[in-house]
Write a protein that holds these residues in place. Structure first.
Motif, PDB file in Angstrom:
ATOM      1  N   GLY A  82      -5.080 -33.411  -9.481  1.00  0.00           N
ATOM      2  CA  GLY A  82      -4.962 -32.153 -10.191  1.00  0.00           C
ATOM      3  C   GLY A  82      -4.070 -31.160  -9.462  1.00  0.00           C
ATOM      4  N   THR A  83      -4.023 -29.963  -9.963  1.00  0.00           N
ATOM      5  CA  THR A  83      -3.248 -28.929  -9.275  1.00  0.00           C
ATOM      6  C   THR A  83      -3.881 -28.564  -7.936  1.00  0.00           C
ATOM      7  N   GLU A  84      -5.199 -28.820  -7.826  1.00  0.00           N
ATOM      8  CA  GLU A  84      -5.891 -28.526  -6.555  1.00  0.00           C
ATOM      9  C   GLU A  84      -5.504 -29.482  -5.441  1.00  0.00           C
ATOM     10  N   GLY A  85      -4.987 -30.662  -5.770  1.00  0.00           N
ATOM     11  CA  GLY A  85      -4.795 -31.708  -4.780  1.00  0.00           C
ATOM     12  C   GLY A  85      -3.769 -31.421  -3.714  1.00  0.00           C
ATOM     13  N   ILE A  86      -2.810 -30.546  -4.007  1.00  0.00           N
ATOM     14  CA  ILE A  86      -1.786 -30.249  -3.015  1.00  0.00           C
ATOM     15  C   ILE A  86      -2.190 -29.092  -2.103  1.00  0.00           C
ATOM     16  N   GLU A  87      -3.171 -28.310  -2.528  1.00  0.00           N
ATOM     17  CA  GLU A  87      -3.574 -27.124  -1.765  1.00  0.00           C
ATOM     18  C   GLU A  87      -3.984 -27.426  -0.325  1.00  0.00           C
ATOM     19  N   PRO A  88      -4.762 -28.507  -0.069  1.00  0.00           N
ATOM     20  CA  PRO A  88      -5.197 -28.758   1.309  1.00  0.00           C
ATOM     21  C   PRO A  88      -4.056 -29.083   2.284  1.00  0.00           C
ATOM     22  N   TYR A  89      -2.862 -29.310   1.767  1.00  0.00           N
ATOM     23  CA  TYR A  89      -1.726 -29.656   2.626  1.00  0.00           C
ATOM     24  C   TYR A  89      -0.787 -28.479   2.843  1.00  0.00           C
ATOM     25  N   LEU A  90      -1.236 -27.273   2.444  1.00  0.00           N
ATOM     26  CA  LEU A  90      -0.405 -26.081   2.529  1.00  0.00           C
ATOM     27  C   LEU A  90      -1.092 -24.974   3.324  1.00  0.00           C
ATOM     28  N   GLU A  91      -0.277 -24.252   4.068  1.00  0.00           N
ATOM     29  CA  GLU A  91      -0.715 -23.022   4.728  1.00  0.00           C
ATOM     30  C   GLU A  91      -0.188 -21.838   3.919  1.00  0.00           C
ATOM     31  N   THR A  92      -0.913 -20.749   3.972  1.00  0.00           N
ATOM     32  CA  THR A  92      -0.459 -19.507   3.337  1.00  0.00           C
ATOM     33  C   THR A  92       0.007 -18.533   4.404  1.00  0.00           C
ATOM     34  N   LYS A  93       1.199 -17.977   4.205  1.00  0.00           N
ATOM     35  CA  LYS A  93       1.762 -17.001   5.154  1.00  0.00           C
ATOM     36  C   LYS A  93       2.207 -15.764   4.369  1.00  0.00           C
ATOM     37  N   TYR A  94       1.925 -14.604   4.930  1.00  0.00           N
ATOM     38  CA  TYR A  94       2.461 -13.421   4.257  1.00  0.00           C
ATOM     39  C   TYR A  94       3.283 -12.596   5.235  1.00  0.00           C
ATOM     40  N   MET A  95       4.300 -11.930   4.676  1.00  0.00           N
ATOM     41  CA  MET A  95       5.204 -11.099   5.479  1.00  0.00           C
ATOM     42  C   MET A  95       5.241  -9.693   4.887  1.00  0.00           C
ATOM     43  N   SER A  96       5.008  -8.723   5.734  1.00  0.00           N
ATOM     44  CA  SER A  96       5.104  -7.323   5.337  1.00  0.00           C
ATOM     45  C   SER A  96       6.430  -6.770   5.813  1.00  0.00           C
ATOM     46  N   PRO A 140       0.810  -1.226   0.000  1.00  0.00           N
ATOM     47  CA  PRO A 140       0.000   0.000   0.000  1.00  0.00           C
ATOM     48  C   PRO A 140       0.841   1.273   0.000  1.00  0.00           C
ATOM     49  N   THR A 141       2.138   1.150   0.375  1.00  0.00           N
ATOM     50  CA  THR A 141       3.038   2.308   0.364  1.00  0.00           C
ATOM     51  C   THR A 141       4.361   1.896  -0.254  1.00  0.00           C
ATOM     52  N   THR A 142       5.155   2.876  -0.667  1.00  0.00           N
ATOM     53  CA  THR A 142       6.459   2.580  -1.265  1.00  0.00           C
ATOM     54  C   THR A 142       7.460   2.107  -0.230  1.00  0.00           C
ATOM     55  N   GLY A 143       7.143   2.263   1.030  1.00  0.00           N
ATOM     56  CA  GLY A 143       8.077   1.882   2.085  1.00  0.00           C
ATOM     57  C   GLY A 143       7.882   0.461   2.601  1.00  0.00           C
ATOM     58  N   LYS A 144       7.118  -0.327   1.873  1.00  0.00           N
ATOM     59  CA  LYS A 144       6.890  -1.716   2.305  1.00  0.00           C
ATOM     60  C   LYS A 144       7.003  -2.668   1.125  1.00  0.00           C
ATOM     61  N   ARG A 145       7.273  -3.914   1.453  1.00  0.00           N
ATOM     62  CA  ARG A 145       7.188  -4.995   0.484  1.00  0.00           C
ATOM     63  C   ARG A 145       6.376  -6.130   1.122  1.00  0.00           C
ATOM     64  N   ILE A 146       5.507  -6.754   0.332  1.00  0.00           N
ATOM     65  CA  ILE A 146       4.700  -7.860   0.847  1.00  0.00           C
ATOM     66  C   ILE A 146       5.077  -9.128   0.092  1.00  0.00           C
ATOM     67  N   VAL A 147       5.420 -10.168   0.863  1.00  0.00           N
ATOM     68  CA  VAL A 147       5.830 -11.445   0.289  1.00  0.00           C
ATOM     69  C   VAL A 147       4.905 -12.543   0.820  1.00  0.00           C
ATOM     70  N   VAL A 148       4.345 -13.343  -0.086  1.00  0.00           N
ATOM     71  CA  VAL A 148       3.455 -14.446   0.286  1.00  0.00           C
ATOM     72  C   VAL A 148       4.189 -15.758   0.053  1.00  0.00           C
ATOM     73  N   THR A 149       4.180 -16.627   1.059  1.00  0.00           N
ATOM     74  CA  THR A 149       4.832 -17.936   0.936  1.00  0.00           C
ATOM     75  C   THR A 149       3.849 -19.033   1.316  1.00  0.00           C
ATOM     76  N   ARG A 150       4.166 -20.269   0.916  1.00  0.00           N
ATOM     77  CA  ARG A 150       3.364 -21.444   1.249  1.00  0.00           C
ATOM     78  C   ARG A 150       4.232 -22.407   2.039  1.00  0.00           C
ATOM     79  N   GLN A 151       3.660 -23.044   3.052  1.00  0.00           N
ATOM     80  CA  GLN A 151       4.403 -24.023   3.819  1.00  0.00           C
ATOM     81  C   GLN A 151       3.492 -25.164   4.240  1.00  0.00           C
ATOM     82  N   ALA A 152       4.126 -26.298   4.555  1.00  0.00           N
ATOM     83  CA  ALA A 152       3.374 -27.508   4.905  1.00  0.00           C
ATOM     84  C   ALA A 152       2.507 -27.275   6.134  1.00  0.00           C
ATOM     85  N   VAL A 153       1.308 -27.849   6.116  1.00  0.00           N
ATOM     86  CA  VAL A 153       0.355 -27.621   7.194  1.00  0.00           C
ATOM     87  C   VAL A 153       0.772 -28.303   8.483  1.00  0.00           C
TER      88      VAL A 153
END
Length: 462
Positions: free
Chosen positions: A445-459, A111-124
């Protein structure tokens, strides 16, 4: 001495092997090992996990004959079907070995030029799986492959009728180099082990294939620890044959759907909804083909239909046939059975019923057996309404040569899997799962791995 579980061949009554059962305390220790192994397994590279999964896949393919023979001995399905299951199941491992390397994150405009947002996935986290007897190989690989690919550790509780395939798969996984605490098998009382799984805070996800009532219990019992859940539950698949259908194709695909594994599949056609103008011809053709099927021991050549897995399943099938006949249904072929309570062997001949109506139990309860009831319709909306008149929504099939009609039917059906002129839509590349009370989540399918992953974001502040 731990209590022993004896596994029997449902076609002969012969004892195959006795194996020790785990207690609740044993399962808790397995969970602890899984939890500890997760700390290191989840840190391995995607490439390393993919390499180990590929080795597991190769070993399964190399040993497909032995694995298939084991399936036939403990499950009863014909040997050629069992070979098909092994290769189908191995396909999930090959597929998710590749998906392990495609667990992508992303950067998001801040939302501002002074930040970066990174989204990662990790095992549940550590996963507990409860798998059924009807596909004792493929239902394990379909769950274990994406879990291991994502970096989760995995505990399998297979069905008590068919635990040997689980052990055989695990041995090949260890031979491939997958650590023993990363993939474990526990055998014992289903309710007891299920309670240990659902109550443990260290199990972060439960994946289950089985009946809707049991799935609901697992969901309720998992609420206190707010676990991730994947549920592939019961079905009651309709199969619509419209007036312009290619009847030879419809019959061939109905045969493939209905009588595979003696009708003991979650996605097999349970209700044949046939246009009144083609009902007689369709019923005649289907009955003629069903009458050609040979029933017997799946290890014998030429056998197309094996035994029913146990007396409980047998009693349900026979009860539905008798209920339908008492209420006016006509047996076009089959309707006979072979019952040997002493040996625990039960066979039902492929059966086709006509003059079926909605007063009969078979139109409301999943059969899980080789019985095809035919009901008629005159208007396509009538057929769609009948098809959707169930709390379940796993698979549905329809046959029409009219593309406008086909698109209309497919959009109206309340099912997660649709077969249009296709009685066997399952594929490793496609998302498998149901709507309504037939489940939560997708496998494959590509959907099959999604239930085994968590989504994390870092600002990140700069």
């Amino acid at each position: 001495m731990p209590e022993q579980l004896t596994v029997y061949n449902p076609a002969t009554g012969e004892a195959i092997e006795s194996i020790p059962q785990q207690t609740a305390e044993d399962v808790e220790k397995a969970i602890e090992r899984s939890h500890k192994a997760f700390q290191s397994w989840s840190k391995t590279s995607a490439g390393e996990r993919a390499s180990l999964l590929k080795k597991w896949y190769e070993l399964i393919v190399e040993n497909k004959e032995e694995l298939a023979e084991l399936i036939t001995k403990e499950n009863g399905k014909p040997y050629e079907e069992a070979v098909g299951e092994v290769l189908y199941g191995a396909g999930y491992i090959e597929w998710f070995a590749e998906e392990a390397k495609r667990i992508y994150g992303r950067t998001v405009p801040a939302p501002t030029t002074g930040k970066r947002i990174v989204v990662t996935r990790q095992a549940v986290g550590p996963v507990a799986a409860i798998t059924p007897w009807n596909f004792p190989n493929a239902m394990i690989t379909r769950k274990a492959a994406p879990a291991l690919a994502a970096g989760c550790t995995f505990i399998i509780k297979p069905a008590e009728d068919t635990p040997l395939s689980a052990y055989a798969l695990a041995r090949l996984a260890f031979e491939a180099g997958i650590p023993e605490d990363v993939l474990q098998v526990v055998i014992g009382d289903g309710a007891e082990i299920g309670n240990v799984f659902t109550s443990s805070p260290k199990i972060r996800k439960i994946t289950f294939t089985g009946s809707t009532p049991v799935g609901k219990i697992l969901m309720k019992n998992s609420a206190d620890t707010v676990k991730h859940m994947s549920m592939e539950l019961g079905g009651h698949a309709p199969l619509i044959v419209d007036e312009d259908a290619d009847l030879d194709l419809a019959v061939a695909q109905t045969m493939a759907s209905k009588f595979r594994n003696a009708g003991q599949t979650c996605v097999c056609a349970n209700r044949l909804i046939v246009h009144e103008s083609v009902k007689d011809e369709f019923a005649k053709k289907l009955s003629e083909e069903a009458a050609k099927l040979k029933v017997g021991n799946g290890l014998e050549k030429g056998v197309n239909v094996g035994p029913v897995i146990n007396k409980k399943g047998f009693d349900k099938i026979v009860g539905q046939i008798n209920d339908a006949v008492e209420k006016g249904a006509k047996v076009l072929t089959g309707g006979t059975y072979d019952q040997n309570d002493e040996k625990g062997c039960y066979f039902v001949t492929p059966t086709v019923l006509s003059n079926v109506d909605t007063s009969m139990n078979i139109m409301h309860e999943e059969t899980f057996g080789p019985v095809a009831p035919i009901v008629t319709f005159s208007d396509i909306d009538e057929a769609i309404k009948l098809a959707n008149d169930t709390p379940f929504g796993l698979a549905a099939y329809f046959f029409t040569e009219n593309y406008r009609r086909g698109i209309y039917i497919s959009e109206q059906l309340e099912y997660g899997i649709i077969g249009w002129n296709d009685g066997g839509p399952s594929a490793v590349q496609a998302p498998f799962g149901g709507m309504k009370e037939s489940g939560i989540g997708r496998e494959g399918g590509t959907e099959g791995i999604e239930p085994y992953l968590e989504t994390k974001y870092m600002s990140i502040g700069l």
